[in-house]
Write an enzyme that holds these catalytic residues in place. Structure first.
Site, PDB file in Angstrom:
ATOM      1  N   HIS A 291     -44.231  29.938 -30.708  1.00  0.00           N
ATOM      2  CA  HIS A 291     -43.170  29.198 -30.039  1.00  0.00           C
ATOM      3  C   HIS A 291     -43.134  29.450 -28.545  1.00  0.00           C
ATOM      4  O   HIS A 291     -42.118  29.245 -27.898  1.00  0.00           O
ATOM      5  CB  HIS A 291     -41.809  29.519 -30.672  1.00  0.00           C
ATOM      6  CG  HIS A 291     -41.802  29.303 -32.151  1.00  0.00           C
ATOM      7  ND1 HIS A 291     -41.981  30.340 -33.050  1.00  0.00           N
ATOM      8  CD2 HIS A 291     -41.704  28.184 -32.901  1.00  0.00           C
ATOM      9  CE1 HIS A 291     -41.981  29.862 -34.276  1.00  0.00           C
ATOM     10  NE2 HIS A 291     -41.822  28.568 -34.225  1.00  0.00           N
ATOM     11  N   GLY A 292     -44.246  29.967 -28.002  1.00  0.00           N
ATOM     12  CA  GLY A 292     -44.397  30.036 -26.559  1.00  0.00           C
ATOM     13  C   GLY A 292     -43.626  31.126 -25.846  1.00  0.00           C
ATOM     14  O   GLY A 292     -43.310  30.969 -24.667  1.00  0.00           O
TER      15      GLY A 292
END
Lengths: 424, 173, 295
Positions: free
Chosen positions: B138-139
């Site tokens: 999710h970065g």
């Protein structure tokens, strides 16, 4: 199930549910207002105790499965892991292992109560047959469960019992190979027994539902064997029988706890703490105590096929009781000769169990043969003839009369044929 | 299991019934406890606590992943530039403020649990805008001190308990 | 009579019997012979002696292990039994667990570090040896069962659960009495008897308690073989007693927890059953009153 539409839900949520699924009304009519004969004694509490034990076995079993490894080289060690490392693991394993024995204690009392009071007779034949089906499933479940710890008795018990099928003419060896999934009891056998041991208890639970359904059509039998005629003969299930069953269950749990906590290995066999070894058979192979009478019957016949047939027949013959017992009187209380025959059969079964635990030599061989002969004699000769020649004692006029005293004008049994209460 | 209530009876509040019901409830609650407790880590799991790692062969700039308690642990041999950047970062820029000194008392070595604090994925080392760790799920972006800088993760990468044994060994756990 | 109806008297009788059983089991070893090795009663047709019951601290409803005895037993195991036997279910951490020999964690760690544990593979792909840790299990002197069998001609059994895997027959009617008096120490009694049963000095493999008398394990113990630090007698009987107790603990490490919880459960169930009995009487009194009967 029995049609007592007395349940009127008061809470709006209960009304909402009841319009969509009338399950509360079903429970209410089955376990709250259901009319039970008022004279049930404590021998009638073992049905409730068995329900509890089934639930307890499933609950503890589900926990054990979380930590057990069904793999031939790891199973024994995983049981020790449960006993040592898992929080309360020893409690779950001892409760489950002794729970199997307690299940059979309650099951045998329940069955013998049914035999003493003639609970298998019209109109309860299907109820009885469902009970026998539960018994057969329980035997299979307990047998496969005993294999899972993969000790010496597990392994050799599995070998001996599955080898019984090799007695079948022509296809016997193919059957055993198929049962084992190999050329001997091994990992494949352990895995399938594990799978079935997990499955069968839920099948038992399903048959228990049918058993209770079949019970609630005619209602419970009772110590007089008379069917209830008026409201005076019965009491609602709750609170009278819930509290009575509850008290009996608490007493049974005291007995059970004594085994779990103080003598947890008494009913086990020491050899089962030795890991399975396919190359070495223990000196004496003895099954769990609840199979001992049948084991004695198996060994009493000096023929492989004959012994196997006799053993299965000894179990299955219970299913024919409703048609082997020719007497119209249900309860042994009013059958003086049957009462003697019943207790003689109990003694015979206990002695068979004792003989089954002894080495098959000397006097035990002869004793096993005589007891086996009597076992079948009881079912095939004594029961059919007793009903013809026995003169029953006078029956009370009603259940209420038998409890409340003044049976001034007791009537003779013949004048009072039992007739099933209308249901629905 | 049975005697809790006797409905629709004037004796409902009878002391005996209440006492019996209360005792039954206490017993049932006590019986539930082992069922919950047995699912906690067992003694073997609790015992398999510590591992010893040889760090003599880890070159500066290299990150080695080892398994500890079933989880990845990153052992990062940091370069002087990384150390300087991590130590120079003002706390005001950090969503979860922590000094690099507190996270890596021995500045050459950063040892963190390689589990993204967002939802448990394993971040990739020497990646991302801060040249630290980047979680591909999710970065989330961490810096060379394992501190969260961008993305949905709420906190810094966790530090396991560890001890250096001589120059070339570290005991984790 | 009317004050104590029949069923109530039955209940009181059952309760009294239960208490009597607990008391009986709690004091059960008092009447037993102490350390005398054995009776001379020949058992069955095989002329094998029946082990005699010993007084064990862990017997009965409140039984507990004697920590000093377990520590001595561990010493006997390490210095004598471990030459041949494995103890693969026991980890060093167990030595510091509650209800056991009660070593401190530091002591258990030091004891573990005495052992070389095979570990690996390392980064180079090689197996290596390192000092033992708390999480390690007792290692065996042999790499596998075949090696041990080759060395001794027979496989020395693992001793982890041996105290539950060995027993002797009590016969009728004693086997019916055993669950009531809580006798569960058949295995420990058998091991003690076996270790003290090498009665023929000319034949170290002849044992009066072993079926057939010819046992593969030659007499392992001799007076003074193990040097106790706590002043306990350095005799075969003391060694046998201590190592039997130790093996009971390895077989049943949760024994103390089990008995302690069991007593609480039984007290609870007796109270609960008593309350249920009075609830049941109270509820059933309604119908008996209606009917005017007294059943």
């Amino acid at each position: 199930m029995s049609g007592h539409p007395t349940y009127v839900p008061t809470h709006p949520a209960a009304q909402w549910l009841e319009r969509r699924l009338p399950i509360l009304g079903l429970l209410h009519s089955s376990f709250v207002v259901f009319p039970n004969p008022r004279n049930l004694n404590y021998w009638w509490t073992f049905g409730g105790i068995l329900s509890f034990m089934l639930a307890a076995q499933i609950a503890t079993g589900v926990v054990l499965v979380m930590h057990y490894t069904p793999q031939a080289s790891l199973a024994f060690a995983s049981v020790e892991h449960i006993m040592r490392d898992v929080n309360y693991g020893w409690l779950f394993r001892y409760a489950h292992a002794n729970g199997a024995s307690m299940f059979f204690v309650a099951l045998y009392i329940h069955m013998f109560r049914g035999m003493y009071y003639g609970s298998y007779k019209e109109p309860r034949e299907v109820l009885w047959l469902l009970g026998i089906l539960i018994y057969l499933l329980t035997i299979a479940t307990a047998f496969m469960g005993y294999v899972l710890p993969w000790g010496q008795m597990s392994f050799w018990g599995a070998t001996v019992i599955t080898s019984l099928f090799s007695a079948v003419p022509f296809v016997g060896d193919s059957i055993t190979t198929w049962l084992w999934g190999g050329y001997a009891v091994d990992n494949a056998t352990l895995n399938r027994f594990f799978s079935l041991h997990y499955l069968l208890p839920f099948m038992i639970a399903g048959v228990v539902v049918l058993h209770i359904w079949a019970l609630h059509v005619p209602g419970s039998n009772n110590p007089t064997g008379l069917e209830p005629k008026t409201a005076k003969d019965t009491l609602p299930f709750h609170p009278y029988f819930t509290v009575k069953d509850g008290f009996a269950l608490a007493c049974f749990l005291i007995f059970f706890s004594w085994f779990i906590f103080y003598v947890p290995n008494y009913l086990n066999h020491a050899d089962n703490y030795i890991e399975a070894n396919p190359l070495q058979t223990p000196a004496h192979i003895v099954p769990e105590w609840y199979y001992l009478p049948f084991y004695a019957i198996l060994r009493s016949i000096p023929s492989k096929l004959g012994g196997t047939i006799a053993m299965f027949a000894a179990v299955l013959i219970f299913a024919f009781l409703p048609w082997l017992d020719s007497s119209r009187i249900k309860s042994a209380v009013y059958r003086p000769l049957y009462k003697i025959a019943f207790w003689a059969f109990v003694v015979c079964a206990v002695l068979l169990g004792y003989v089954g635990a002894q080495p098959p030599e000397g006097v035990y061989v002869l004793a096993a043969r005589l007891l086996t002969a009597y076992y079948f004699l009881h079912f095939l000769v004594i029961l059919p003839l007793l009903g013809i020649y026995e003169k029953p004692r006078p029956l009370p006029a009603s259940i209420a009369d038998s409890v409340l005293g003044p049976p001034k004008e007791a009537i003779h049994a013949d004048a009072n044929p039992a007739h099933p209460r209308k249901s629905g | 299991m049975v005697a809790s209530t006797i409905t629709d009876e004037p004796t409902r509040r009878d002391f005996l019934f209440i006492a019996t019901g209360a005792v039954g409830v206490v017993g049932a609650a006590a019986a539930v406890w082992p069922f919950l407790s047995q699912m906690s880590p067992d003694a073997t799991t609790l015992a398999a606590a510590s591992i010893e790692v040889d760090i003599g062969n880890i070159a500066p700039g290299q990150i080695v992943t080892v398994k500890w308690r079933g989880k990845p642990v990153f052992i990062s041999h940091r370069t002087p530039a990384e150390i300087e950047a991590a130590r120079a970062t003002p706390l005001s820029e950090l969503p979860d403020p922590a000094t690099d000194e507190s996270r890596a008392p021995n500045p050459e070595w950063l040892i963190v649990v390689g589990i993204c604090t967002h939802l448990g994925c394993v971040p990739i080392g020497n990646e991302g805008p801060y040249n630290g760790y980047f979680c591909p799920c999710h970065g989330s972006v961490y810096d060379a001190s394992g501190r969260i800088r961008q993305g949905p993760a709420p906190s810094n990468l966790a530090i396991p308990p560890y001890k250096f044994a001589g120059d070339a060994k570290v005991t984790i756990g | 009579m009317s004050l104590f109806p029949r069923k109530m008297r039955v209940g009181a009788g059952v309760a009294l019997a239960l208490i009597a059983m607990l008391v009986l089991a709690a004091s059960g070893t008092k009447g037993l012979a102490s350390d005398d090795a054995a009776t001379n009663a020949p058992a069955g047709s095989h002329d094998v002696k029946t082990p005699k019951r010993q007084a064990w601290s862990f017997y009965g409803p409140f039984g507990k292990f004697d920590q000093a005895q377990l520590q001595r037993g561990l010493q006997v195991f390490r210095e004598v039994c471990a030459t041949c036997h494995s103890l693969k279910s026991i980890a060093f951490r167990d030595l510091a667990a509650p209800g056991g020999p009660d070593f401190s964690e530091a002591q258990a760690k030091a004891l573990a570090a005495d052992y070389k544990i095979k570990d690996g593979p390392n980064d180079a792909g090689d197996m290596f040896e390192r000092p033992g840790r708390l999480s390690d299990y007792f290692p065996w002197n042999f790499p596998n069962a075949q090696a041990a069998r080759a060395a001794f001609g027979a496989l020395p059994p693992d001793l982890s659960v041996i105290a539950k895997a060995r027993t002797y027959h009590r016969g009728f009617p004693l086997f019916l009495v055993d669950p009531i008096i809580q006798y569960q120490e058949h295995g420990a009694d058998y091991i003690y008897a076996l270790l003290t049963g090498y009665a023929r000095s000319e034949d170290p493999n002849w044992n009066e308690y072993f079926p057939g008398h010819k046992i593969a394990m030659p007499n392992p113990l001799s007076d003074g073989a193990v040097d106790y630090a706590d002043g306990s007698p350095k005799t075969v009987r003391q060694y046998a007693k201590d190592v039997s107790a130790f093996l009971m603990w390895t077989a049943e490490p949760k024994l103390e927890e089990r008995k302690a919880i069991g007593f609480r459960v039984l007290v609870f169930l007796c109270v609960f059953a008593g309350l249920l009995y009075f609830v049941k009487r109270k509820i059933w009194a309604r119908v008996h009153d209606d009917a005017g009967g007294t059943h």
